[in-house]
Design an enzyme around this catalytic site. Structure first.
Site, PDB file in Angstrom:
ATOM      1  N   CYS A 177       0.843  -1.195   0.000  1.00  0.00           N
ATOM      2  CA  CYS A 177       0.000   0.000   0.000  1.00  0.00           C
ATOM      3  C   CYS A 177       0.890   1.261   0.000  1.00  0.00           C
ATOM      4  O   CYS A 177       1.583   1.516  -0.968  1.00  0.00           O
ATOM      5  CB  CYS A 177      -0.962  -0.051   1.184  1.00  0.00           C
ATOM      6  SG  CYS A 177      -2.177   1.273   1.218  1.00  0.00           S
TER       7      CYS A 177
ATOM      8  N   ASP B  87      -9.475  -3.143  -7.004  1.00  0.00           N
ATOM      9  CA  ASP B  87      -8.945  -2.160  -6.052  1.00  0.00           C
ATOM     10  C   ASP B  87      -9.563  -0.802  -6.373  1.00  0.00           C
ATOM     11  O   ASP B  87      -9.213  -0.168  -7.369  1.00  0.00           O
ATOM     12  CB  ASP B  87      -7.425  -2.102  -6.177  1.00  0.00           C
ATOM     13  CG  ASP B  87      -6.776  -1.250  -5.099  1.00  0.00           C
ATOM     14  OD1 ASP B  87      -7.458  -0.369  -4.541  1.00  0.00           O
ATOM     15  OD2 ASP B  87      -5.581  -1.459  -4.830  1.00  0.00           O
TER      16      ASP B  87
ATOM     17  N   HIS C 159      -8.071  -4.134  -2.914  1.00  0.00           N
ATOM     18  CA  HIS C 159      -6.883  -3.552  -2.286  1.00  0.00           C
ATOM     19  C   HIS C 159      -6.518  -4.389  -1.058  1.00  0.00           C
ATOM     20  O   HIS C 159      -7.373  -4.998  -0.425  1.00  0.00           O
ATOM     21  CB  HIS C 159      -7.186  -2.105  -1.862  1.00  0.00           C
ATOM     22  CG  HIS C 159      -5.975  -1.345  -1.437  1.00  0.00           C
ATOM     23  ND1 HIS C 159      -4.986  -0.961  -2.310  1.00  0.00           N
ATOM     24  CD2 HIS C 159      -5.583  -0.904  -0.215  1.00  0.00           C
ATOM     25  CE1 HIS C 159      -4.038  -0.314  -1.659  1.00  0.00           C
ATOM     26  NE2 HIS C 159      -4.379  -0.261  -0.382  1.00  0.00           N
TER      27      HIS C 159
END
Length: 276
Positions: free
Chosen positions: A156, A213, A245
């Site tokens: 991330c 995502d 995600h």
């Protein structure tokens, strides 16, 4: 939360224990890797303006270990990131996860992502890259790390940093970026994003992204792929069509076991392919 002063961060900064408050409750699927046969725990990394805490895991015996930098999510170096370092150590790596938000605040104690984002928004890319340089230096000088076998992976927020550090430090042999943001507005703190450095990239980076995502649109993945075609790095991006995600985050509902395991196998093969 007020920004931590230099004197205070040097004196009080520590590595989190357990999971970050903002990610509770923890999923039943969480993976737990023991430290048997390892040296694992908190360390201090000397940096330009003092010290930053980090979590290190390495085999208990041996030397000249390949180094892997493990770059945190927005939630800091909590138990999930620490566990990943132990997974790498079990594979024979010296794995280090430095706490890269520490000057701006302790995100592990914050209970919501809305409290965390303003802290993280204050973190300059230049500071992060400098701290990672210092972490590599510590790994080589103090922890039997092999400077010629350096890799990086991040998740991330750390996925974005993985791309940027691979561009910053050409001594990196390979990188794997997990669902890191690729485009964004430029500012004094974030002057460049992965798409801006892609065409000049020389380090091979494998990007692992989710087709579902919602925070990283597929058109930005296409932009990145197009720019990478202009580079000499042999970098590439894999998209898992049904993954959201944070599909590697086994402690969260977003975890997708099939895609996570495939990505982990691809990471290991990518590192080996490029001599790490």
């Amino acid at each position: 939360m007020k920004e931590i002063t230099r004197r205070k961060f040097i004196a009080t900064a520590t590595i989190a224990t357990g999971f970050a408050l903002a990610v509770q409750p923890i999923s039943a699927q969480v993976i737990s890797t023991d430290a048997k046969g390892l040296v694992a725990g908190a360390i201090k990394i000397p940096v330009k303006d003092g010290e930053i805490p980090a979590y290190r895991a390495v085999p208990a015996t041996g030397k000249n270990f390949p180094i892997v930098l493990v770059i945190q999510e927005i939630f800091g170096v909590h138990e999930h990131i620490q566990d990943i370092t132990r997974r790498f150590a079990k594979l024979g790596y010296l794995a280090i996860a430095p706490e890269l938000f520490v000057r701006q605040g302790d995100v592990s104690k914050l209970s919501s992502i809305d409290e965390i984002r303003p802290i993280v928004a204050k973190v300059p890319d230049a500071q992060v890259l400098s701290d990672l340089d210092a972490t590599v230096n510590w790994a080589v000088k103090s922890a039997k790390g092999n400077a010629d076998k350096l890799a990086i992976t991040g998740f991330c927020w750390g996925g974005r940093i993985t791309w940027l550090y691979a561009a910053h430090n050409p001594k990196v042999k390979a990188g794997v970026a997990w669902y890191g943001r690729l485009v964004g507005d430029t500012s004094e703190l974030t002057p460049k994003h992965p798409v801006d450095i892609a065409s000049a990239l020389t380090v091979p980076v494998l990007g692992l992204y989710g087709g579902k995502d919602t925070s990283i649109p597929l058109d930005t993945v296409k932009q990145m792929r197009d720019r990478l075609k202009e580079s000499s790095s042999k970098s590439k991006i894999i998209v898992y069509p049904n993954a959201p995600h944070a599909f590697f985050a086994d402690y969260r509902p977003s975890y997708r076991e099939k895609e996570a395991k495939d990505g982990w196998h691809r990471l290991q093969a990518w590192f080996k392919q490029y001599g790490v």
